[in-house]
Design a protein around this motif. Structure first.
Motif, PDB file in Angstrom:
ATOM      1  N   VAL A  98       0.598  -1.184  -0.052  1.00 54.19           N
ATOM      2  CA  VAL A  98      -0.013  -0.211  -0.006  1.00 54.19           C
ATOM      3  C   VAL A  98       0.844   1.411  -0.010  1.00 54.19           C
ATOM      4  CG1 VAL A  98      -1.875  -0.898   1.064  1.00 54.19           C
ATOM      5  CG2 VAL A  98      -0.284  -0.005   2.476  1.00 54.19           C
ATOM      6  N   GLU A  99       1.991   1.117   0.701  1.00 62.48           N
ATOM      7  CA  GLU A  99       2.895   2.298   0.687  1.00 62.48           C
ATOM      8  C   GLU A  99       3.397   2.899  -0.736  1.00 62.48           C
ATOM      9  OE1 GLU A  99       3.276  -0.341   2.413  1.00 62.48           O
ATOM     10  OE2 GLU A  99       2.993   0.122   4.507  1.00 62.48           O
ATOM     11  N   LEU A 104      -3.209   5.659  -4.057  1.00 60.59           N
ATOM     12  CA  LEU A 104      -3.179   5.931  -2.720  1.00 60.59           C
ATOM     13  C   LEU A 104      -2.454   7.091  -2.855  1.00 60.59           C
ATOM     14  CD1 LEU A 104      -3.518   2.550  -0.729  1.00 60.59           C
ATOM     15  CD2 LEU A 104      -5.356   4.095  -1.219  1.00 60.59           C
ATOM     16  N   ASN A 105      -1.227   7.137  -3.143  1.00 62.72           N
ATOM     17  CA  ASN A 105      -0.227   8.274  -2.760  1.00 62.72           C
ATOM     18  C   ASN A 105      -0.801   9.564  -3.743  1.00 62.72           C
ATOM     19  OD1 ASN A 105       1.594   7.168  -1.159  1.00 62.72           O
ATOM     20  ND2 ASN A 105       2.465   5.976  -2.786  1.00 62.72           N
ATOM     21  N   TYR A 147      -3.569   3.183   5.853  1.00 62.09           N
ATOM     22  CA  TYR A 147      -2.289   3.884   5.477  1.00 62.09           C
ATOM     23  C   TYR A 147      -2.875   5.116   5.196  1.00 62.09           C
ATOM     24  CZ  TYR A 147       0.858   5.458   2.098  1.00 62.09           C
ATOM     25  OH  TYR A 147       2.048   6.191   1.360  1.00 62.09           O
ATOM     26  N   LEU A 148      -4.040   5.662   4.538  1.00 63.99           N
ATOM     27  CA  LEU A 148      -4.515   6.795   4.492  1.00 63.99           C
ATOM     28  C   LEU A 148      -4.601   7.525   5.684  1.00 63.99           C
ATOM     29  CD1 LEU A 148      -7.211   6.073   1.628  1.00 63.99           C
ATOM     30  CD2 LEU A 148      -5.024   7.365   1.170  1.00 63.99           C
ATOM     31  N   LYS A 149      -5.259   6.711   6.930  1.00 64.42           N
ATOM     32  CA  LYS A 149      -5.433   7.444   8.137  1.00 64.42           C
ATOM     33  C   LYS A 149      -4.037   7.807   8.822  1.00 64.42           C
ATOM     34  CE  LYS A 149      -8.363   7.864  10.780  1.00 64.42           C
ATOM     35  NZ  LYS A 149      -9.103   9.077  11.146  1.00 64.42           N
ATOM     36  N   THR A 154      -9.733  12.449   8.199  1.00 62.14           N
ATOM     37  CA  THR A 154     -10.853  11.688   7.940  1.00 62.14           C
ATOM     38  C   THR A 154     -10.799  10.935   6.528  1.00 62.14           C
ATOM     39  OG1 THR A 154     -11.922  13.758   8.809  1.00 62.14           O
ATOM     40  CG2 THR A 154     -13.437  12.162   7.528  1.00 62.14           C
ATOM     41  N   VAL A 155     -11.245   9.669   6.775  1.00 59.35           N
ATOM     42  CA  VAL A 155     -11.279   8.688   5.597  1.00 59.35           C
ATOM     43  C   VAL A 155     -12.321   8.037   5.656  1.00 59.35           C
ATOM     44  CG1 VAL A 155     -10.106   6.466   4.710  1.00 59.35           C
ATOM     45  CG2 VAL A 155      -8.738   8.189   5.844  1.00 59.35           C
TER      46      VAL A 155
END
Length: 549
Positions: A98-99, A104-105, A147-149, A154-155
């Motif tokens: 995920v990183e 996501l990035n 990962y987003l958190k 807020t996710v």
């Protein structure tokens, strides 16, 4: 006035006191066939939504297109106050850490205030569409949210196809929600992605999810393929969701999304659930609807509930008679609450009540009554004109001029002396050429003008305004926006009367006028004459002394 859950104490207990509005016009709504927002369009809509008071404004999918990337880049300097910008994306791709996931990035680098990602909650989509195991999908959901958190306060997690997935494999659909919740998702959004759900099972499913995850905030994202998106959203609120996703005017892929223009007043005015919209902001609902239609280059749905032009229009004489005594006899809310207005239409079904209502609006201080001679004259004249083919229902400007004449409040601004129109075609493949000449008298002075046009009506319009513009400079800003011709009967063939309906604008307002004749050009002239006279009346231009007769 009765409200939806007035007598249902259990439902009132389950209702949240407050619901967050999540607008996805710029992302889901932009997928509508025929809609293509420019970056500037998206910026203007986003700012307008923030002014209106929407909590969460989904701007698009960073990385999906250069347009979305530019939008997020240009929105970094926003100053919205309460409203927050949301970037949309998906869970990480299978087989990638995920990183290192590009999608996501891109969300993290978008400059948005929050992220919303979707993940599969229907087992068959996991195994068939993604081609991975059910366990791998749970891991992707959990790790993507976690990962987003690390980067967003807020996710949101959109459980895609949730209601279909719940019906097919209830245990697995709930496991997907548990994975997102345990990873830190702030709101789990239950999506009716195919739009095939109906309110009864939606209420039941949301109730069961609420019991399974009692401390977790839930949302609803409904599509309109069964024309149930608004009803499903309201049913979900009744079951306890705290966020409602939708679009302005219900735009969206296929049959559209849940229409916030209906959901907001239903929740705020009828169900008494606070949407965070003040009464002053709610009065901007109709103008918000119109603004987004303009940005989308989309004709408005005139019968759209709450905000449509005909949402509070009354045509039948019995209806008008009743609303004059008490307006809520035929109106479920005061239209002013949502920035709309009551309209009384005039047609072959109209009676004295319709005419009197119009006259009283035009001249509120006159104290007119049913038996006033002015009302009788107006009714008689309207009936006479309707017998010849006039229809005032879609020509309110012509109707207002007629009422002014009945009340001796109208004075001509010019007199037609003559007009002549040439329409010439040379050769089978050549385009025709149209030229019009017009003579008018303004204040005793003769004016003459000629003009070429794209067709005879356009030529006449140009020539008429050219002859008048020196006396009335405001006409320079006037132009036609629509032109319709209707043959009133087919029995007389080419000798039949025609009705011409013209819509005009001066850039600030629009108005419609009508003309009827067995000669299409004369019918067009009558409609053009009314259009010009109405413009001058609305501008408060005085008629010359020689025309005051």
């Amino acid at each position: 006035m009765a409200y939806l859950f007035k007598y249902d104490s259990d439902a009132l207990m389950a209702l949240p006191k407050h619901v967050d509005l999540f607008d996805t016009t710029l992302r889901d709504g932009a997928q509508t066939a025929g809609i293509s927002f420019s970056v500037e369009d998206k910026k203007r809509i986003a700012n307008r939504l923030a002014e209106f008071g929407v909590h969460w404004i989904e701007g698009g999918w960073p990385g999906a297109s250069p347009k979305d990337d530019l939008f997020f880049e240009q929105m970094r300097e926003r100053s919205w106050g309460r409203s927050k910008l949301v970037a949309f994306g998906s869970t990480a791709r299978p087989g990638h850490a995920v990183e290192k996931d590009r999608g996501l990035n891109r969300l993290i680098g978008s400059g948005a205030d929050a992220a919303c990602i979707f993940g599969k909650s229907w087992d068959v989509h996991v195994t068939k569409a993604l081609g991975i195991t059910l366990e791998e999908n749970l891991r992707l959901v959990s790790e993507s949210v976690a990962y987003l958190k690390q980067h967003f306060d807020t996710v949101f997690f959109d459980a895609e196809h949730f209601f279909d997935g719940f019906a097919a494999n209830e245990r697995y659909a709930l496991q997907v929600l548990e994975a997102a919740a345990e990873a830190g998702a702030d709101t789990l959004v239950l999506c009716d992605t195919n739009g095939g759900s109906i309110p009864f099972p939606v209420f039941d499913v949301v109730t069961r999810v609420k019991k399974h995850l009692p401390d977790q905030a839930l949302g609803i994202h409904a599509h309109n393929d069964c024309e149930m998106a608004v009803a499903n959203s309201v049913a979900a609120v009744r079951a306890g969701v705290q966020q409602v996703q939708g679009t302005v005017n219900g735009v969206g892929e296929r049959c559209g999304n849940a229409n916030l223009m209906s959901i907001i007043p239903i929740l705020q005015l009828k169900v008494k659930v606070d949407c965070g919209v003040s009464p002053e902001q709610l009065r901007q609902l109709s103008s918000l609807s119109q603004f987004v239609n303009e940005m989308a280059n989309r004709l408005p749905w005139q019968h759209q509930p709450f905000v449509g032009q005909n949402a509070f229009a009354h045509k039948g004489g019995i209806h008008v008679s009743a609303i004059r005594k008490q307006r809520d006899l035929y109106e479920h809310i005061d239209p002013l609450l949502v920035g709309n207005e009551q309209r009384v239409l005039v047609s072959d079904q109209a009676g004295r009540s319709n005419i009197l209502s119009k006259l009283q609006k035009l001249e509120p201080e006159a104290g007119l009554a049913d038996d006033d001679p002015v009302v009788a004259e107006a009714v008689t004249r309207i009936k006479e004109l309707e017998a010849t083919g006039y229809a005032f229902e879609g020509a309110d400007a012509s109707f207002q001029l007629l009422l002014r004449r009945s009340m001796s409040r109208f004075q001509r601004h010019f007199e037609l002396v003559r007009f002549r129109v040439y329409d010439e075609k040379r050769g089978h493949h050549e385009d025709p050429e149209s030229e019009a000449t017009v003579q008018v008298r303004v204040g005793g002075e003769l004016k003459h003008a000629a003009a070429l046009g794209n067709g005879p009506v356009n030529a006449m319009d140009r020539a008429l305004r050219a002859a008048l513009v020196h006396a009335y400079p405001g006409l320079e800003a006037m132009f036609l926006t629509d032109f319709k011709v209707r043959v009133l009967t087919t029995r007389e063939a080419t000798e039949a009367a025609v009705r011409v309906l013209i819509e005009s604008s001066d850039g600030k307002r629009k108005w419609s006028t009508v003309g009827v004749s067995t000669d299409v050009l004369e019918a067009a002239y009558r409609a053009l004459n009314d259009a010009i006279e109405y413009k001058l009346v609305m501008d408060g231009v005085a008629a010359p002394a020689a025309e005051n007769r």
